[in-house]
Design a protein around this motif. Structure first.
Motif, PDB file in Angstrom:
ATOM      1  N   VAL A 151       0.847  -1.201   0.000  1.00  0.00           N
ATOM      2  CA  VAL A 151       0.000   0.000   0.000  1.00  0.00           C
ATOM      3  C   VAL A 151       0.878   1.246   0.000  1.00  0.00           C
ATOM      4  N   ALA A 152       0.524   2.204  -0.841  1.00  0.00           N
ATOM      5  CA  ALA A 152       1.194   3.503  -0.843  1.00  0.00           C
ATOM      6  C   ALA A 152       0.162   4.596  -1.079  1.00  0.00           C
ATOM      7  N   VAL A 153       0.471   5.784  -0.568  1.00  0.00           N
ATOM      8  CA  VAL A 153      -0.351   6.967  -0.805  1.00  0.00           C
ATOM      9  C   VAL A 153       0.551   8.021  -1.421  1.00  0.00           C
ATOM     10  N   VAL A 154       0.099   8.639  -2.532  1.00  0.00           N
ATOM     11  CA  VAL A 154       0.872   9.680  -3.195  1.00  0.00           C
ATOM     12  C   VAL A 154       0.000  10.921  -3.337  1.00  0.00           C
ATOM     13  N   HIS A 155       0.642  12.048  -3.665  1.00  0.00           N
ATOM     14  CA  HIS A 155      -0.095  13.317  -3.700  1.00  0.00           C
ATOM     15  C   HIS A 155       0.360  14.152  -4.891  1.00  0.00           C
ATOM     16  N   VAL A 156      -0.611  14.854  -5.499  1.00  0.00           N
ATOM     17  CA  VAL A 156      -0.321  15.875  -6.511  1.00  0.00           C
ATOM     18  C   VAL A 156      -1.000  17.166  -6.066  1.00  0.00           C
ATOM     19  N   THR A 157      -0.528  18.285  -6.577  1.00  0.00           N
ATOM     20  CA  THR A 157      -1.063  19.570  -6.133  1.00  0.00           C
ATOM     21  C   THR A 157      -2.362  19.944  -6.831  1.00  0.00           C
ATOM     22  N   ALA A 158      -2.702  19.277  -7.925  1.00  0.00           N
ATOM     23  CA  ALA A 158      -3.905  19.624  -8.686  1.00  0.00           C
ATOM     24  C   ALA A 158      -5.169  19.154  -7.963  1.00  0.00           C
ATOM     25  N   ARG A 159      -6.285  19.828  -8.223  1.00  0.00           N
ATOM     26  CA  ARG A 159      -7.586  19.396  -7.735  1.00  0.00           C
ATOM     27  C   ARG A 159      -8.090  18.248  -8.605  1.00  0.00           C
ATOM     28  N   VAL A 160      -8.686  17.242  -7.961  1.00  0.00           N
ATOM     29  CA  VAL A 160      -9.172  16.058  -8.658  1.00  0.00           C
ATOM     30  C   VAL A 160     -10.631  15.847  -8.256  1.00  0.00           C
ATOM     31  N   PRO A 161     -11.586  16.255  -9.082  1.00  0.00           N
ATOM     32  CA  PRO A 161     -12.996  16.213  -8.678  1.00  0.00           C
ATOM     33  C   PRO A 161     -13.620  14.824  -8.681  1.00  0.00           C
ATOM     34  N   VAL A 162     -12.925  13.828  -9.222  1.00  0.00           N
ATOM     35  CA  VAL A 162     -13.472  12.469  -9.293  1.00  0.00           C
ATOM     36  C   VAL A 162     -12.776  11.592  -8.263  1.00  0.00           C
ATOM     37  N   THR A 163     -13.513  11.084  -7.298  1.00  0.00           N
ATOM     38  CA  THR A 163     -12.952  10.234  -6.246  1.00  0.00           C
ATOM     39  C   THR A 163     -13.767   8.945  -6.136  1.00  0.00           C
ATOM     40  N   VAL A 164     -13.372   8.067  -5.201  1.00  0.00           N
ATOM     41  CA  VAL A 164     -14.035   6.776  -5.031  1.00  0.00           C
ATOM     42  C   VAL A 164     -14.798   6.719  -3.709  1.00  0.00           C
ATOM     43  N   ARG A 165     -15.812   5.869  -3.694  1.00  0.00           N
ATOM     44  CA  ARG A 165     -16.523   5.508  -2.460  1.00  0.00           C
ATOM     45  C   ARG A 165     -16.198   4.054  -2.155  1.00  0.00           C
ATOM     46  N   TRP A 166     -15.976   3.757  -0.870  1.00  0.00           N
ATOM     47  CA  TRP A 166     -15.553   2.420  -0.474  1.00  0.00           C
ATOM     48  C   TRP A 166     -16.726   1.471  -0.264  1.00  0.00           C
ATOM     49  N   ALA A 167     -16.532   0.221  -0.650  1.00  0.00           N
ATOM     50  CA  ALA A 167     -17.439  -0.847  -0.245  1.00  0.00           C
ATOM     51  C   ALA A 167     -17.163  -1.181   1.219  1.00  0.00           C
ATOM     52  N   GLU A 168     -18.126  -1.804   1.884  1.00  0.00           N
ATOM     53  CA  GLU A 168     -17.919  -2.276   3.251  1.00  0.00           C
ATOM     54  C   GLU A 168     -17.247  -3.646   3.216  1.00  0.00           C
ATOM     55  N   PRO A 169     -16.341  -3.933   4.140  1.00  0.00           N
ATOM     56  CA  PRO A 169     -15.631  -5.226   4.092  1.00  0.00           C
ATOM     57  C   PRO A 169     -16.563  -6.430   4.177  1.00  0.00           C
ATOM     58  N   TRP A 170     -17.673  -6.321   4.877  1.00  0.00           N
ATOM     59  CA  TRP A 170     -18.580  -7.464   4.998  1.00  0.00           C
ATOM     60  C   TRP A 170     -19.292  -7.768   3.680  1.00  0.00           C
ATOM     61  N   GLU A 171     -19.243  -6.829   2.720  1.00  0.00           N
ATOM     62  CA  GLU A 171     -19.854  -7.060   1.414  1.00  0.00           C
ATOM     63  C   GLU A 171     -18.953  -7.884   0.486  1.00  0.00           C
ATOM     64  N   LEU A 172     -17.710  -8.073   0.864  1.00  0.00           N
ATOM     65  CA  LEU A 172     -16.733  -8.742   0.004  1.00  0.00           C
ATOM     66  C   LEU A 172     -16.801 -10.242   0.250  1.00  0.00           C
ATOM     67  N   ARG A 173     -17.811 -10.871  -0.325  1.00  0.00           N
ATOM     68  CA  ARG A 173     -18.068 -12.300  -0.141  1.00  0.00           C
ATOM     69  C   ARG A 173     -17.800 -13.052  -1.441  1.00  0.00           C
ATOM     70  N   PRO A 174     -17.379 -14.331  -1.353  1.00  0.00           N
ATOM     71  CA  PRO A 174     -17.169 -15.128  -2.571  1.00  0.00           C
ATOM     72  C   PRO A 174     -18.397 -15.107  -3.477  1.00  0.00           C
ATOM     73  N   GLY A 175     -18.156 -14.954  -4.770  1.00  0.00           N
ATOM     74  CA  GLY A 175     -19.230 -14.897  -5.742  1.00  0.00           C
ATOM     75  C   GLY A 175     -19.681 -13.495  -6.101  1.00  0.00           C
ATOM     76  N   THR A 176     -19.246 -12.505  -5.330  1.00  0.00           N
ATOM     77  CA  THR A 176     -19.624 -11.116  -5.616  1.00  0.00           C
ATOM     78  C   THR A 176     -19.025 -10.659  -6.943  1.00  0.00           C
ATOM     79  N   GLY A 177     -19.834 -10.008  -7.783  1.00  0.00           N
ATOM     80  CA  GLY A 177     -19.353  -9.515  -9.067  1.00  0.00           C
ATOM     81  C   GLY A 177     -18.384  -8.367  -8.905  1.00  0.00           C
TER      82      GLY A 177
END
Length: 325
Positions: A174-200
């Motif tokens: 795992v690494a975290v990096v940074h740029v000075t520009a604004r980035v309007p598109v980000t991600v939303r996290w799934a919950e760990p309990w949703e990560l079950r075998p067979g999930t698409g």
């Protein structure tokens, strides 16, 4: 259809034009197959593309009115090592190509995932640790603006990690990096309990430099990674889960997002290889009283880092940067 739309939306980028760089992939493979490209000096040759898994069942899905493939591609950015942008397409601010900085060194390609609007990205530590400098982030923002920014490394879980044991390297990638520009598109996290075998799952991978190839598959197995911040090998660690999935084999996907079919982030690709998994996870429930057998399969590995731990890393860096100004 969605894959074609994502391909067309990125067709204007010139990130595929690389000057003075060998294009034969000498892939250093984690778990039997590294997901980012290590390319050494030599005579330029074209890549031999791998046959990608089908996006099939996902192509008609949308996230907030946007095709899932387009949603995923918009949250996938390129990291380059030992490459710098050159030239400018008239009136666009878009580079006309990339060139090597140091001809005696190889070049690397990886991916990154936007975590915040103020320029923090998640990527794989092995990209940061093994890539020649300088490092740049490249991508297309909503509205067509091209982002080309030098990277600053905020967190690298492999720094100071003195081991070659994959069992120790994989869960801490795992690494975290940074740029000075604004980035309007980000991600939303799934919950760990949703990560079950067979999930698409939908994932980015493949050897094409740009635009990203979008693939579909399923989660096969979830395995423990590093249990909590500070409890893994070395002093720099973040709690993780390891996800084994068949949306791709791992080639060309290091640092790229793996998403649920509703567009939330399930993990980040770190590599591919051969895995022994219970047959019941592949073929359904085993008969009662019959021991589960293991079958060796070729699949990709992704990491689900602890989102709260990542936010603490980012918050500390924001405070440090504020104190220095």
């Amino acid at each position: 259809m969605a894959t074609d739309e994502a391909r067309r939306s990125g067709s204007g980028l010139l990130f595929g034009w690389i000057r003075g760089a060998a294009a034969t992939a000498a892939l250093v493979f984690l778990l039997g197959g590294c997901a980012h490209h290590q390319v050494g000096p030599g005579i330029p040759q074209p890549y031999a593309p791998l046959e990608a898994p089908s996006f099939g069942a996902f192509e008609d899905l949308e996230v907030d009115g946007v095709p899932l493939a387009e949603h995923l591609a918009a949250r996938t950015f390129r990291i380059t090592g030992n490459l710098r942008p050159v030239g400018e397409r008239r009136g666009s601010g878009e580079p006309t190509g990339l060139e090597k900085v140091d001809d005696s060194e190889g070049i690397t390609f990886g991916w990154a995932i936007p975590l915040s609007e103020d320029g923090y990205f998640l990527t794989a530590a092995h990209i940061i640790e093994r890539s020649p400098r300088p490092l740049f982030l490249l991508g297309r923002l909503p509205g067509g603006e091209v982002l080309v920014e030098p990277l600053r490394v905020v967190f690298n879980s492999w720094q100071g990690l003195d081991t070659e044991e994959l069992s120790e390297l994989i869960p801490t990638d795992v690494a975290v990096v940074h740029v000075t520009a604004r980035v309007p598109v980000t991600v939303r996290w799934a919950e760990p309990w949703e990560l079950r075998p067979g999930t698409g799952l939908a994932a980015v991978g493949g050897e094409r430099f740009w635009p990203p190839e979008v693939n579909g598959g399923r989660l096969i197995q979830t395995r423990p990674g590093v249990r909590a911040p500070g409890t893994g090998t070395g002093s720099q660690s973040i709690g993780t889960l390891v996800l084994i999935h068949d949306a791709l084999e791992g080639y060309g996907g290091s640092g790229a997002p793996v998403m649920l079919n509703d567009g939330r982030l399930a993990g980040m690709t770190i590599g591919g290889g051969n895995w022994d998994v219970p047959v019941s996870l592949l073929d359904g429930e085993r008969p009662e009283g019959v021991p589960d057998e293991l079958r060796r399969i070729r699949a990709a590995a992704a990491l689900y880092p602890d989102p709260d731990a990542l936010e603490r890393v980012i918050s500390r860096d924001r405070r440090r940067m504020a104190d220095e100004t």
